[in-house]
Scaffold this active site. Structure first.
Site, mmCIF file in Angstrom:
data_model
loop_
_atom_site.group_PDB
_atom_site.id
_atom_site.type_symbol
_atom_site.label_atom_id
_atom_site.label_comp_id
_atom_site.label_asym_id
_atom_site.label_seq_id
_atom_site.Cartn_x
_atom_site.Cartn_y
_atom_site.Cartn_z
ATOM 1 N N ASN A 75 -13.801 -0.296 -6.560
ATOM 2 C CA ASN A 75 -15.095 0.980 -6.617
ATOM 3 C C ASN A 75 -16.084 1.869 -7.880
ATOM 4 O O ASN A 75 -16.308 2.182 -7.604
ATOM 5 C CB ASN A 75 -14.769 1.835 -5.995
ATOM 6 C CG ASN A 75 -13.735 1.397 -4.718
ATOM 7 O OD1 ASN A 75 -13.806 0.200 -4.276
ATOM 8 N ND2 ASN A 75 -13.418 1.781 -4.142
ATOM 9 N N SER A 132 -11.421 -1.426 -0.908
ATOM 10 C CA SER A 132 -10.257 -1.680 -0.310
ATOM 11 C C SER A 132 -10.331 -1.979 1.472
ATOM 12 O O SER A 132 -9.267 -2.145 1.432
ATOM 13 C CB SER A 132 -9.549 0.566 0.053
ATOM 14 O OG SER A 132 -8.958 0.857 -1.302
ATOM 15 N N ALA A 174 -7.160 -8.803 -8.250
ATOM 16 C CA ALA A 174 -8.543 -9.532 -7.976
ATOM 17 C C ALA A 174 -9.174 -10.165 -8.888
ATOM 18 O O ALA A 174 -9.397 -11.614 -8.214
ATOM 19 C CB ALA A 174 -9.029 -8.841 -6.656
ATOM 20 N N VAL A 195 -6.789 -15.596 -6.560
ATOM 21 C CA VAL A 195 -6.713 -14.443 -5.715
ATOM 22 C C VAL A 195 -8.140 -14.603 -5.169
ATOM 23 O O VAL A 195 -8.859 -14.208 -5.537
ATOM 24 C CB VAL A 195 -6.034 -13.241 -6.647
ATOM 25 C CG1 VAL A 195 -6.533 -12.436 -5.481
ATOM 26 C CG2 VAL A 195 -3.968 -13.803 -7.287
ATOM 27 N N HIS A 207 -3.893 5.952 3.507
ATOM 28 C CA HIS A 207 -4.519 4.698 3.061
ATOM 29 C C HIS A 207 -4.110 3.269 3.735
ATOM 30 O O HIS A 207 -5.050 2.632 4.000
ATOM 31 C CB HIS A 207 -4.997 4.552 1.643
ATOM 32 C CG HIS A 207 -5.203 3.336 0.490
ATOM 33 N ND1 HIS A 207 -5.342 1.990 0.409
ATOM 34 C CD2 HIS A 207 -6.789 3.551 0.133
ATOM 35 C CE1 HIS A 207 -6.516 1.503 -0.024
ATOM 36 N NE2 HIS A 207 -7.175 3.093 -0.665
ATOM 37 N N ASP A 266 0.675 -1.329 -0.098
ATOM 38 C CA ASP A 266 -0.782 0.273 -0.236
ATOM 39 C C ASP A 266 0.901 1.764 -0.152
ATOM 40 O O ASP A 266 2.057 1.379 -0.242
ATOM 41 C CB ASP A 266 -0.939 0.040 0.764
ATOM 42 C CG ASP A 266 -2.100 0.580 0.935
ATOM 43 O OD1 ASP A 266 -2.410 1.906 0.937
ATOM 44 O OD2 ASP A 266 -3.352 -0.151 1.001
#
Length: 540
Positions: free
Chosen positions: A307, A369, A317, A322, A218, A189
């Protein structure tokens, strides 16, 4: 004069011969690459003729613009001006790296663990390396999923936030301090603000100064959901060790090559779980190889779906194996901004979630997230309690004990269901009787202008057989009771309820109240009754 003219003609002839020879050699290499690409056998890089290797780059003839490249144009979204070369063996990698440096090609980065070289393509001479096209990959921009803004079409008043009820929704009164002990979660991150009041007593490993700071906020927010030590954000697995691996710059941006580097580093540093609350919309060969490297070493990768409210799950993803995480609201409904698709595995709270933020502050945030670290924390808890489990086995426990949402079975919005810690902890405990209302769905296939079918899902979330299950539904002064029979642990049954369409078409919708009962006492009565307001949206 004749002698000078002869020399000039000779020079011109030699130059023309050199150009023809170069062009023919290039064509031969193109044919060789094409032929090699048709073969199933591994192809090594083409050896560069020795006479070329001893000549300075700018002394070689420059190919005309009309000559086609051996390599396709970068796909949409790829970073321009660079490629990633990936070789099967270290010998190929070493040979290619030496050639590129010898000929002055700008090498932007290397990843020896994957035999990968990131190369600038601004000098077209790199193509003279002769690498097979299947060795060429592309780099894509990476960022955390953008938070839904107030004016976003995906920010909906029908997605209520959690506030301080995240842990209660997951079935946890207060996390045990030892949950996650001995398990390392790598957080790829923006870094972690190590001295934040919520994290100063947490176990955070940092391999560099930048890993202990976080100008973006974040990474600090993500980590607080795993190991937060203070109210209002107690982390779900506070005993976990966080390995902070910054991949985002001060603007919150990165690329797939850098994320791939961090995945390898996380594996080599002993992480059992890798949390990636970030994503890209391009399939990067180098990132795919890094994911495989982690999977081959038994590491679980957990990543955010995105998002954008889109039917496209972000990478990594979207890769097989995963764990792709979607977001739900405080009613257990899929968040309108959460990306969806067949790759989704599980969902977790992601609307109005409290987190640690920059400057010793706390914030309320929304997005996949923040659903992702809750899943990573749950895995850390399971692995701490069962150290001999493989990562795959730990994932299976989460999925098998996830709560069904409105649509039975795996679906594109919540995958196998919604994360539930209480069910995970009680999965081997006898005597849990729990009939639960899972959700409501408007069935478009059975909806007409006069009547709508509302499907109400009921799930046995306990560990015991349930008999004489019964559903009572009330709306607009109407009341009906439906006997549902018996349910085995984990079973779901859907009861269709026909409702007049004009009631659902009202401006404020229709509130439907439902209660499920069993023959005996329900161990978890809080999920026996729900009320939902449903609206039928019609096109003008």
């Amino acid at each position: 004069m004749k002698k000078a003219l002869s020399l000039a003609l000779a020079a011109a002839f030699l130059a023309a011969s050199a150009w023809i020879a170069w062009s023919l050699g290039r064509a031969s290499r193109a044919e060789a690459v094409a032929d090699a690409g048709a073969s199933d056998a591994p192809v090594s890089i083409a050896a560069v003729p020795r006479e070329d290797a001893d000549v300075a780059v700018n002394a070689l003839p420059t190919p005309p613009l009309a000559v086609d490249s051996l390599y396709p144009e970068p796909p949409p979204g790829a970073l321009r001006g660079e490629i990633a070369l990936i070789f099967e063996t270290q010998a190929e990698y070493d040979q290619a790296l030496a050639w590129l440096r010898e000929h002055g090609i700008d090498v932007l980065d290397t990843l020896p663990g994957l035999n990968a070289i990131r190369v600038s393509t601004r000098n077209p001479f790199w193509e003279r390396l002769g690498a097979s096209p299947d060795r060429v990959g592309y780099n894509f921009p990476v960022a955390p999923p953008a938070p839904p803004s107030a004016d976003s079409p995906y920010a909906s008043t029908y997605n209520p936030g959690f506030g301080n009820a995240v842990l209660a929704f997951l079935g946890v009164e207060e996390p045990e301090p030892h949950w996650g002990e001995g398990v390392t979660v790598a957080v790829l991150d923006s870094g972690v603000m190590r001295d934040h009041v919520d994290l100063e007593d947490a176990r955070v490993l940092a391999l560099s100064h930048e890993a202990r700071t976080d100008s973006v906020g974040h990474g600090t927010a993500v980590s607080s959901l795993i190991v937060g030590q203070e109210e209002p954000m107690l982390g779900l697995a506070p005993g976990t060790t966080i390995l902070s691996l910054p991949v985002l710059d001060e603007t919150g941006r990165s690329d797939t090559f850098r994320v791939a580097e961090a995945i390898l580093l996380a594996v080599d540093q002993g992480a059992r779980i890798i949390n990636m609350s970030l994503g890209a919309y391009g399939d990067s060969k180098i990132l795919r190889q890094a994911v495989k490297y982690a999977q081959d070493h038994g590491v679980v990768l957990v990543a955010a779906a995105g998002n954008d409210g889109a039917s496209q799950v972000a990478y990594p993803a979207a890769y097989d194996g995963v764990l792709a995480v979607a977001a739900v609201d405080a009613l257990g409904q899929p968040a309108a901004f959460s990306n969806y698709g067949p790759q989704i595995d599980i969902a977790a709270p992601g609307v109005g979630v409290p987190v640690a933020w920059t400057g010793d502050q706390f914030a309320s945030v929304s997005g996949t997230s923040f659903s992702t670290p809750l899943v990573s924390a749950a895995l850390a808890m399971v692995l701490q309690q069962n150290p001999r489990l493989s990562g795959t086995e730990a994932v299976r426990i989460l999925l098998d004990n996830a709560n069904e949402a409105a649509i039975p079975g795996k679906d594109a919005y919540v995958g196998d269901g919604i994360l539930n810690i209480e069910r995970i902890l009680d999965r081997n405990r006898r005597g849990v009787f729990d009939a639960a209302l899972a959700g409501y769905t408007l069935n478009p296939e059975a909806t007409t202008t006069q009547v709508c079918q509302v499907d109400i899902a009921i799930e046995n979330r306990g560990t015991e057989y349930l008999s004489q299950v019964q559903l009572t539904v009330t709306y607009d002064e109407e009341k009906a009771t439906y006997p549902l029979g018996a349910l085995e642990p984990g079973d779901v049954i859907v009861q269709p309820v026909m409702v007049p369409a004009d009631l659902l078409g009202q401006p404020n919708g229709l509130t439907i109240e439902s209660t499920v009962t069993i023959n005996g006492e329900d161990s978890r009565p809080d999920n026996d009754s729900t009320a939902r307001t449903l609206r039928l949206l019609r096109e003008d």
